[in-house]
Design a protein around this motif. Structure first.
Motif, mmCIF file in Angstrom:
data_model
loop_
_atom_site.group_PDB
_atom_site.id
_atom_site.type_symbol
_atom_site.label_atom_id
_atom_site.label_comp_id
_atom_site.label_asym_id
_atom_site.label_seq_id
_atom_site.Cartn_x
_atom_site.Cartn_y
_atom_site.Cartn_z
ATOM 1 N N ALA A 164 -1.074 -15.352 -4.522
ATOM 2 C CA ALA A 164 -0.161 -14.397 -3.773
ATOM 3 C C ALA A 164 0.053 -13.131 -5.407
ATOM 4 O O ALA A 164 -0.212 -12.264 -4.857
ATOM 5 N N LEU A 165 -0.773 -13.313 -6.535
ATOM 6 C CA LEU A 165 -0.662 -12.233 -7.478
ATOM 7 C C LEU A 165 -1.660 -10.882 -6.695
ATOM 8 O O LEU A 165 -1.455 -10.580 -6.779
ATOM 9 N N PHE A 166 -3.338 -11.925 -6.569
ATOM 10 C CA PHE A 166 -3.926 -10.957 -6.281
ATOM 11 C C PHE A 166 -3.909 -10.317 -5.087
ATOM 12 O O PHE A 166 -4.161 -8.828 -4.545
ATOM 13 N N THR A 167 -3.137 -10.625 -4.246
ATOM 14 C CA THR A 167 -2.949 -10.939 -2.618
ATOM 15 C C THR A 167 -1.574 -9.050 -3.077
ATOM 16 O O THR A 167 -1.366 -8.199 -2.220
ATOM 17 N N ALA A 168 -0.876 -9.304 -3.972
ATOM 18 C CA ALA A 168 0.595 -8.114 -4.248
ATOM 19 C C ALA A 168 -0.280 -7.359 -4.774
ATOM 20 O O ALA A 168 0.190 -5.921 -4.387
ATOM 21 N N HIS A 169 -2.139 -6.650 -5.604
ATOM 22 C CA HIS A 169 -2.242 -6.387 -5.786
ATOM 23 C C HIS A 169 -3.429 -5.302 -5.132
ATOM 24 O O HIS A 169 -3.788 -4.729 -5.483
ATOM 25 N N LEU A 170 -3.580 -6.282 -3.510
ATOM 26 C CA LEU A 170 -4.697 -6.098 -3.177
ATOM 27 C C LEU A 170 -4.946 -3.999 -2.768
ATOM 28 O O LEU A 170 -5.537 -3.776 -1.807
ATOM 29 N N PRO A 171 -3.156 -4.073 -1.612
ATOM 30 C CA PRO A 171 -3.097 -2.606 -1.042
ATOM 31 C C PRO A 171 -3.447 -1.222 -2.501
ATOM 32 O O PRO A 171 -3.919 -0.582 -2.079
ATOM 33 N N CYS A 172 -3.290 -1.983 -3.902
ATOM 34 C CA CYS A 172 -3.837 -0.958 -4.918
ATOM 35 C C CYS A 172 -5.149 -0.556 -5.073
ATOM 36 O O CYS A 172 -5.100 -0.102 -6.108
ATOM 37 N N LEU A 173 -5.697 -1.792 -4.553
ATOM 38 C CA LEU A 173 -7.272 -1.453 -5.268
ATOM 39 C C LEU A 173 -8.018 -0.833 -4.263
ATOM 40 O O LEU A 173 -8.031 -0.187 -3.505
ATOM 41 N N GLU A 174 -9.365 -0.220 -5.251
ATOM 42 C CA GLU A 174 -10.345 0.740 -4.322
ATOM 43 C C GLU A 174 -10.692 -0.152 -3.263
ATOM 44 O O GLU A 174 -11.345 -1.122 -3.994
ATOM 45 N N ALA A 175 -10.762 0.353 -2.472
ATOM 46 C CA ALA A 175 -11.409 -0.331 -0.891
ATOM 47 C C ALA A 175 -10.625 -1.545 -0.259
ATOM 48 O O ALA A 175 -10.786 -1.764 0.488
ATOM 49 N N GLY A 176 -9.471 -1.594 -1.010
ATOM 50 C CA GLY A 176 -8.684 -2.621 -0.550
ATOM 51 C C GLY A 176 -7.410 -1.966 0.662
ATOM 52 O O GLY A 176 -7.332 -2.460 1.725
ATOM 53 N N VAL A 177 -7.377 -0.757 0.258
ATOM 54 C CA VAL A 177 -6.997 -0.224 2.183
ATOM 55 C C VAL A 177 -7.293 -0.647 3.456
ATOM 56 O O VAL A 177 -7.128 -1.180 4.128
ATOM 57 N N GLU A 178 -9.255 -0.410 3.004
ATOM 58 C CA GLU A 178 -10.342 0.158 4.042
ATOM 59 C C GLU A 178 -10.271 -2.361 5.098
ATOM 60 O O GLU A 178 -10.002 -1.801 5.890
ATOM 61 N N VAL A 179 -9.745 -2.263 3.385
ATOM 62 C CA VAL A 179 -9.563 -4.256 3.914
ATOM 63 C C VAL A 179 -8.790 -4.494 4.905
ATOM 64 O O VAL A 179 -8.993 -5.228 5.992
ATOM 65 N N LEU A 180 -7.636 -3.878 3.942
ATOM 66 C CA LEU A 180 -5.816 -4.577 4.736
ATOM 67 C C LEU A 180 -6.243 -4.020 5.947
ATOM 68 O O LEU A 180 -5.539 -4.766 7.110
ATOM 69 N N ALA A 181 -6.416 -2.581 6.207
ATOM 70 C CA ALA A 181 -6.895 -2.492 7.780
ATOM 71 C C ALA A 181 -7.428 -3.363 8.188
ATOM 72 O O ALA A 181 -7.104 -3.878 10.145
ATOM 73 N N ALA A 186 5.258 -12.465 -3.042
ATOM 74 C CA ALA A 186 5.563 -11.494 -4.510
ATOM 75 C C ALA A 186 5.146 -10.176 -4.203
ATOM 76 O O ALA A 186 5.187 -9.800 -3.101
ATOM 77 N N PRO A 187 6.578 -9.632 -4.487
ATOM 78 C CA PRO A 187 6.191 -7.893 -4.100
ATOM 79 C C PRO A 187 5.047 -7.171 -4.203
ATOM 80 O O PRO A 187 4.789 -6.942 -5.208
ATOM 81 N N VAL A 188 4.430 -6.546 -3.627
ATOM 82 C CA VAL A 188 3.644 -5.416 -3.642
ATOM 83 C C VAL A 188 3.794 -4.440 -4.740
ATOM 84 O O VAL A 188 4.682 -4.389 -5.553
ATOM 85 N N GLY A 189 2.560 -4.422 -6.188
ATOM 86 C CA GLY A 189 2.135 -3.669 -6.849
ATOM 87 C C GLY A 189 3.191 -4.432 -8.260
ATOM 88 O O GLY A 189 3.350 -3.787 -8.732
ATOM 89 N N GLY A 190 3.795 -5.533 -7.733
ATOM 90 C CA GLY A 190 4.502 -6.038 -8.873
ATOM 91 C C GLY A 190 3.947 -7.267 -9.770
ATOM 92 O O GLY A 190 2.745 -7.509 -9.121
ATOM 93 N N ALA A 191 3.968 -8.527 -10.329
ATOM 94 C CA ALA A 191 3.231 -9.542 -11.565
ATOM 95 C C ALA A 191 4.201 -10.439 -10.773
ATOM 96 O O ALA A 191 3.867 -11.984 -11.899
ATOM 97 N N ARG A 192 5.678 -10.790 -10.219
ATOM 98 C CA ARG A 192 6.003 -11.880 -10.398
ATOM 99 C C ARG A 192 6.199 -12.539 -9.195
ATOM 100 O O ARG A 192 6.384 -11.895 -7.986
#
Length: 243
Positions: free
Chosen positions: A137-154, A29-35
């Protein structure tokens, strides 16, 4: 992405998967998307250590300083003892499960039930959560957009060497794997990740049940699935978090 392109990718993956010794699946899925598009015969199962990603986010929100060290260990080394401490920080098992479920819900996954009890006593409760490829996949697509998500992604970009397989082999990718045996000892190996295709970011979920049942063969299958992803990466839909 057009319907024709989606069908073309599905056909390519089906042909590729038929050459592998095991049951495999993939969702993107595209990051930030829902499909979400799910491919292959494996469509989900026990989350294992991929559940540590939403758990880490919930713990960082609840206790940013106290959780930091254990989050590093839980993500980069997949340390179970550290993850158990994060779980305990959130409260009782039911309260902890609700906190992790709330993180999933923010990312659009309102259908996954986070397990609060030890289904198999030797494993963590949260690790036994049933998580489909499509919902992950839907969760992962929005992971970078979540509070604390960027820290975990790093942290997912700085895995210990022994965990750098599958999607983690791609340049710039953030990934977290999970694995474990079923009651008969046959392993499931799975992974979630965010990868770049040059124009944006794509969430990808991989999973495999190797014919042999071994963990090593499961990792090898995820490496093979990653080769397919790399070969088709510029055709996968990519996006970014809304500003």
């Amino acid at each position: 992405m057009s319907a024709d392109e989606t069908r073309s990718l599905a056909s390519s993956f089906a042909s590729y998967g038929a050459t592998l010794r095991g049951t495999v699946g993939l969702a993107y899925a595209p990051v930030g998307g829902a499909r979400v598009v799910a491919l292959g015969d494996w469509t989900g199962g026990v989350a294992w250590s991929t559940s540590k990603v939403p758990l880490a986010i919930a713990a960082l929100r609840a206790a940013p300083e106290a959780a930091k060290s254990d989050v590093v260990q839980a993500i980069t080394r997949s340390d179970n003892a550290a993850a158990e401490r994060l779980w305990s920080m959130l409260g009782s098992p039911a309260v902890a499960a609700a906190a992790v479920a709330a993180v999933l819900g923010e990312a659009g996954d309102t259908g996954t039930r986070v397990q609060s009890r030890r289904v198999r006593p030797e494993y963590t409760a949260f690790g036994q959560t049933e998580w489909s490829t499509a919902r992950q996949a839907l969760f992962t697509a929005h992971l970078p957009c979540l509070e604390a998500g960027v820290e975990v992604l790093a942290l997912m970009r700085t895995l210990d060497p022994g965990h750098r397989w599958g999607l983690a082999r791609l340049a710039g990718a953030a990934a977290k794997g999970g694995w474990g045996p079923d009651a008969e000892g046959a392993h499931l190996v799975r992974q979630l990740g965010v990868v770049s295709n040059g124009s944006g970011w794509t969430a990808v979920v991989l999973g495999a049940r190797p014919a042999s049942g071994s963990f090593a063969d499961g990792v090898a299958l995820l490496d093979r699935l990653t080769e397919w992803v790399a070969a088709h990466l510029r055709r996968l839909p990519a996006g970014r978090c809304p500003r």
